[in-house]
Design a protein around this motif. Structure first.
Motif: not given
Length: 324
Positions: A148-156, A201-215
């Motif tokens: 999830s952290l990696l996804a947020g970084v790559l999206v940014f 639950v998994f979808a919400l957790v991954t979205l919370a972390i990745s979206a927060a990092v990218a945001g």
């Protein structure tokens, strides 16, 4: 002013060592100081039983008196308490829920020895038989947080437009939830059924972390990636209490961990997978706030790192040499 490579290298070494000195106690201190701290516990029996327990373990338990064993089990299944001491005509017995926390269940089982010899222990909500110690449950969250952290970084870095970022993160979260639930339920078998609920639950957790990092990065720049990694991943993982319980960690850190995505995600997954959703309200709200807040920051933040094409060099016109 020209930078001195040697001095700069020494400063990097010092900074990394300082970070190491801070990270070691962040992870080691909570693990080394596990103990019950206002741990919710039900007691079904005469008032002196609860009074004696509180006197012998000051500050360890938050005791709720209930009339009988059925009431105690109901509170366990509703996630209002971690376990119960039930005093019957045949003697005392201890009720636990290893699905809520194997560490707490073991602690209460050991405490049963102090109540007398051969005190029965009944596991009201057991963990999945394929994960008898609950180790797989906690270990499964680390790759979830890392990806999830990696996804947020790559999206940014790689997705410059706001709308495309939102679609990418939502797609990632949906797929991560479906695949994560399939792996842990169907392949490894370390979680009970309720596939779609676990996937959510998994979808919400991954979205919370990745979206927060990218945001955060979209709002303040690359520095936001480091801030998100430190707070949401490093601190969040150390204070999550997934392997034990928030009430076993030194306070207020156990409580702080429940306000971060990994801790909230662990609590939500236990509630959904084992307790029919009981106790899911607060962690679901925390995760939704991170997810929605991150997506909002993406909308109002920078477009991203888009490299402008380098301007083509201007060629000088060839000199015209007149013929003689």
């Amino acid at each position: 002013m020209r930078r001195n490579p040697l001095a700069f290298g020494v400063l990097i070494a010092i900074a990394v060592v300082v970070a190491q000195a801070l990270l070691i106690p962040l992870f080691a201190a909570p693990a080394a100081n596990l103990a019950p701290r206002d741990l919710p516990l039900a007691v079904a029996g005469p008032p002196p039983v609860a009074q004696k327990l509180a006197a012998e373990h000051p500050g360890a338990f938050e005791i709720t008196s209930v009339p009988d064993a059925a009431s105690a089990d109901r509170k366990i299944k509703d996630r209002e308490v971690y376990g119960a001491i039930v005093v019957t005509a045949a003697g005392p017995e201890v009720h636990v829920a290893s699905a809520a926390s194997p560490a707490v269940a073991q602690l209460l089982t050991q405490a049963a020895a102090g109540l007398g010899s051969d005190v029965p222990v009944r596991d009201v909500v057991p963990v999945d038989p394929d994960d008898p110690r609950g180790a797989g449950f906690g270990a499964g969250f680390l790759p979830l947080a890392i990806t999830s952290l990696l996804a947020g970084v790559l999206v940014f870095f790689l997705v410059p437009r706001r709308a495309a970022r939102l679609v990418t993160l939502l797609t990632f979260a949906a797929l991560a939830g479906l695949v994560g639930a399939a792996v842990q339920i169907g392949w490894l078998g370390i979680l009970p059924g309720a596939y779609w609920a676990v996937a959510g639950v998994f979808a919400l957790v991954t979205l919370a972390i990745s979206a927060a990092v990218a945001g955060i990065a979209a709002l303040i720049g690359r520095e936001g990636l480091g801030l998100g990694a430190v707070v949401l991943f490093l601190i969040g993982n150390a204070l999550s209490g997934i392997a034990s319980a928030p009430e076993l960690l030194p306070q207020p850190w156990g409580e702080v961990g429940q306000w971060l995505p990994i801790g909230a995600g662990g609590t939500l997954l236990r509630s959904v997978a084992y307790f029919g959703g009981s106790g899911a309200g607060f962690p679901a709200t925390v995760l939704t706030a991170y997810a929605a807040g991150g997506l909002l920051l993406i909308l109002i933040g920078r477009r991203g790192l888009v490299r402008k094409p380098a301007s083509a060099p201007v060629e000088s016109a060839p000199e015209l040499v007149g013929a003689h």
